[in-house]
Design a protein around this motif. Structure first.
Motif, mmCIF file in Angstrom:
data_model
loop_
_atom_site.group_PDB
_atom_site.id
_atom_site.type_symbol
_atom_site.label_atom_id
_atom_site.label_comp_id
_atom_site.label_asym_id
_atom_site.label_seq_id
_atom_site.Cartn_x
_atom_site.Cartn_y
_atom_site.Cartn_z
ATOM 1 N N ASN A 48 2.280 25.937 -36.624
ATOM 2 C CA ASN A 48 2.302 24.513 -36.948
ATOM 3 C C ASN A 48 2.994 23.774 -35.805
ATOM 4 N N MET A 49 2.210 23.093 -34.973
ATOM 5 C CA MET A 49 2.786 22.433 -33.807
ATOM 6 C C MET A 49 3.589 21.194 -34.184
ATOM 7 N N GLY A 50 3.389 20.697 -35.403
ATOM 8 C CA GLY A 50 4.227 19.608 -35.890
ATOM 9 C C GLY A 50 5.660 20.059 -36.067
ATOM 10 N N ASN A 51 5.826 21.274 -36.626
ATOM 11 C CA ASN A 51 7.173 21.817 -36.784
ATOM 12 C C ASN A 51 7.800 22.138 -35.433
ATOM 13 N N GLN A 52 6.957 22.445 -34.430
ATOM 14 C CA GLN A 52 7.470 22.644 -33.075
ATOM 15 C C GLN A 52 8.016 21.334 -32.517
ATOM 16 N N GLN A 53 7.265 20.253 -32.699
ATOM 17 C CA GLN A 53 7.680 18.963 -32.148
ATOM 18 C C GLN A 53 8.958 18.453 -32.815
ATOM 19 N N SER A 54 9.069 18.664 -34.120
ATOM 20 C CA SER A 54 10.236 18.161 -34.844
ATOM 21 C C SER A 54 11.478 19.019 -34.646
ATOM 22 N N GLY A 55 11.281 20.258 -34.158
ATOM 23 C CA GLY A 55 12.406 21.175 -33.990
ATOM 24 C C GLY A 55 12.703 22.004 -35.225
ATOM 25 N N LYS A 56 11.940 21.784 -36.299
ATOM 26 C CA LYS A 56 12.213 22.532 -37.537
ATOM 27 C C LYS A 56 11.986 24.030 -37.362
ATOM 28 N N GLN A 57 10.895 24.388 -36.661
ATOM 29 C CA GLN A 57 10.589 25.806 -36.498
ATOM 30 C C GLN A 57 11.631 26.500 -35.634
ATOM 31 N N GLN A 58 12.082 25.831 -34.559
ATOM 32 C CA GLN A 58 13.101 26.417 -33.699
ATOM 33 C C GLN A 58 14.408 26.618 -34.462
ATOM 34 N N THR A 59 14.751 25.616 -35.289
ATOM 35 C CA THR A 59 15.976 25.720 -36.090
ATOM 36 C C THR A 59 15.871 26.844 -37.100
ATOM 37 N N ALA A 60 14.726 26.942 -37.788
ATOM 38 C CA ALA A 60 14.542 27.982 -38.793
ATOM 39 C C ALA A 60 14.622 29.370 -38.168
ATOM 40 N N LEU A 61 13.991 29.538 -36.991
ATOM 41 C CA LEU A 61 14.047 30.840 -36.333
ATOM 42 C C LEU A 61 15.460 31.159 -35.864
ATOM 43 N N ALA A 62 16.168 30.158 -35.333
ATOM 44 C CA ALA A 62 17.549 30.385 -34.895
ATOM 45 C C ALA A 62 18.417 30.851 -36.067
ATOM 46 N N MET A 63 18.221 30.225 -37.232
ATOM 47 C CA MET A 63 18.973 30.622 -38.415
ATOM 48 C C MET A 63 18.615 32.044 -38.844
ATOM 49 N N ALA A 64 17.325 32.395 -38.731
ATOM 50 C CA ALA A 64 16.874 33.730 -39.138
ATOM 51 C C ALA A 64 17.418 34.809 -38.197
ATOM 52 N N VAL A 65 17.372 34.535 -36.890
ATOM 53 C CA VAL A 65 17.885 35.508 -35.917
ATOM 54 C C VAL A 65 19.384 35.709 -36.110
ATOM 55 N N LEU A 66 20.101 34.602 -36.339
ATOM 56 C CA LEU A 66 21.543 34.693 -36.583
ATOM 57 C C LEU A 66 21.824 35.509 -37.836
ATOM 58 N N ALA A 67 21.107 35.228 -38.908
ATOM 59 C CA ALA A 67 21.324 35.960 -40.169
ATOM 60 C C ALA A 67 21.054 37.447 -39.991
ATOM 61 N N TYR A 68 20.023 37.773 -39.201
ATOM 62 C CA TYR A 68 19.709 39.179 -38.969
ATOM 63 C C TYR A 68 20.829 39.863 -38.194
ATOM 64 N N ALA A 69 21.341 39.188 -37.162
ATOM 65 C CA ALA A 69 22.433 39.764 -36.377
ATOM 66 C C ALA A 69 23.692 39.933 -37.227
ATOM 67 N N GLU A 70 23.985 38.943 -38.066
ATOM 68 C CA GLU A 70 25.183 39.009 -38.912
ATOM 69 C C GLU A 70 25.098 40.136 -39.933
ATOM 70 N N ASN A 71 23.890 40.472 -40.340
ATOM 71 C CA ASN A 71 23.710 41.469 -41.401
ATOM 72 C C ASN A 71 23.028 42.739 -40.890
ATOM 73 N N ILE A 72 23.196 43.027 -39.602
ATOM 74 C CA ILE A 72 22.508 44.172 -39.008
ATOM 75 C C ILE A 72 22.933 45.491 -39.644
ATOM 76 N N ASP A 73 24.142 45.545 -40.219
ATOM 77 C CA ASP A 73 24.589 46.767 -40.893
ATOM 78 C C ASP A 73 23.828 47.003 -42.191
ATOM 79 N N ASP A 74 23.392 45.929 -42.834
ATOM 80 C CA ASP A 74 22.674 46.056 -44.102
ATOM 81 C C ASP A 74 21.655 44.923 -44.244
ATOM 82 N N PRO A 75 20.518 45.044 -43.554
ATOM 83 C CA PRO A 75 19.507 43.974 -43.602
ATOM 84 C C PRO A 75 18.915 43.759 -44.994
ATOM 85 N N SER A 76 19.169 44.677 -45.939
ATOM 86 C CA SER A 76 18.595 44.536 -47.279
ATOM 87 C C SER A 76 19.084 43.279 -47.981
#
Length: 404
Positions: A44-72
């Motif tokens: 969705n290039m609209g979400n790219q333009q608004s920055g929503k997709q970049q923000t959502a991915l940044a939050m997801a990558v951070l959450a994964y790193a924070e919970n790397i010991d137990d991704p469940s």
């Protein structure tokens, strides 16, 4: 598998991701689209333009790193993403493209800080996550095909009927061109539709909640027209449906997906709370409950700017007349004519005004609308003593709210 040392290396990037996550994901998307421009037809290039997709991915990558010991602990978020990927026909080979560009972006953004050991650790971590997602999505694809009338990928549907529901919202009744059945869905789910946008020279997918109860014959989506001097790309598909797609036209549709669904196995009360076009998945839930004869107490709470933009008012009134267990409460920001005394209010949706008319013992609460609306209703419910486990919400677009 990640070694203990590799997990520590991934966790060591958490402070960087907190501070520079958006810069990293912005660089990643620019890099990926530069090297793989065909993927612009998938995202969705609209979400790219608004920055929503970049923000959502940044939050997801951070959450994964924070919970790397137990991704469940991220299971709910992973499931939601998996449903979205299936609705966009994401396939396993695309994970390799994403992984290659993500690792290159980490290296390019961190510079000297991106040691070979760190890149290797993130490579193993990404592969672990990709395999998890591919397995989840494989099961969702299998389930989609196994349904009577089911399919995967993009299937042509004809718009057999357009119905204007309000000054802003129009419903589109979609029937498969091949004349076959359409797969049943869980009330609350959505479909993706894909149209070609001449302005962008791209195919663009968008998700729309199914606004009717399952029937095996057709799907209905109810779309809000975006207005204003500068329509962003995320509103272009909605407006193209309104302005150009007529009865008899054909559009591409992906199978139903989504995990914001009605729990039809319960007998306890259910409270629906919506703002604007956010009522569409809740209308599907409401119709399903009434049509299947559930004997549950139902409270319908909806807010609109005014009566002119209020869609589905009469259908909800009809359902309430059919079912004495259904009580409705309607809020209008403003109105230019007298309102009925019973069940109508001036102002924004305020659960504190309703009190025990809305807060019922053991009820489940389903909320949908703009992010600020969801946040307000969620906090009001918890303040009124509702357990968080009984509050369910759907945010249109990339998931950015983390209330539970």
């Amino acid at each position: 598998m990640l070694t203990a040392k590799q997990k520590e290396l991934v966790k060591a990037t958490v402070p960087i991701l907190r501070e520079h996550g958006f810069a990293l994901t912005s660089h990643f998307y620019k890099r990926m689209f530069s090297h793989n421009p065909d993927l612009k037809n998938t995202f969705n290039m609209g979400n790219q333009q608004s920055g929503k997709q970049q923000t959502a991915l940044a939050m997801a990558v951070l959450a994964y790193a924070e919970n790397i010991d137990d991704p469940s602990v991220l299971a709910a978020a992973v499931t939601k993403i998996g449903h979205k990927h299936v609705s966009l026909d994401i396939r396993p080979e695309q994970y390799a493209i994403v992984g290659r560009n993500l690792l290159a972006s980490i290296s390019e953004v961190l510079g000297e800080g991106a040691t070979p050991e760190l890149i290797e650790a993130w490579g193993v971590a990404y592969k672990q996550l990709a395999n998890l997602m591919i397995g989840l999505e494989s099961n969702l694809y299998r389930d989609a095909v196994a349904k009577d009338g089911g399919w995967t990928g993009w299937r042509p549907f004809m718009v057999k009927q357009r119905v204007k529901e309000s000054e802003e919202i129009t419903s589109f009744y979609l029937h498969p061109v091949d004349g076959g059945k359409v797969a049943d869905f869980l009330p609350g789910q959505y479909i993706s539709v894909r149209l070609f946008l001449p302005e962008m020279k791209l195919f663009q997918p968008r998700q729309y909640s199914l606004s009717n109860a399952p029937n095996g014959a057709f799907y209905r989506i109810s779309v809000k027209k975006e207005t204003g001097a500068h329509i962003r790309p995320d509103g272009m598909i909605s407006n193209r449906l309104h302005d150009f797609v007529q009865e008899g036209d054909i559009i591409e549709v992906a199978p139903p997906a989504g995990d914001f669904v009605l729990d039809a196995n319960k007998n306890t009360p259910v409270v629906f709370i919506s703002g604007g076009v956010g009522q569409t998945p809740l209308i599907s839930m409401l119709e399903s409950l009434v049509n299947t004869g559930h004997n549950r107490e139902i409270v319908w709470i909806h807010g609109s700017r005014n009566k002119a933009v209020h869609a589905f008012h009469e259908p909800v009134v009809t359902l309430a007349n059919q079912n004495n267990k259904l009580k409705k409460h309607i809020f209008y920001d403003s109105h230019h004519e007298p309102l009925p005394v019973e069940g109508y209010y001036t102002g924004v949706v305020d659960l504190n005004v309703l009190q025990d008319k809305a807060i019922l013992p053991d009820a489940d609460y389903y909320i949908c609308g703009p992010a600020p609306f969801i946040r307000k209703q969620y906090h009001d419910l918890t303040a009124l003593g509702v357990p968080k486990t009984l509050i369910h919400y759907e945010e249109f677009g990339p998931a950015m709210l983390t209330l539970n």
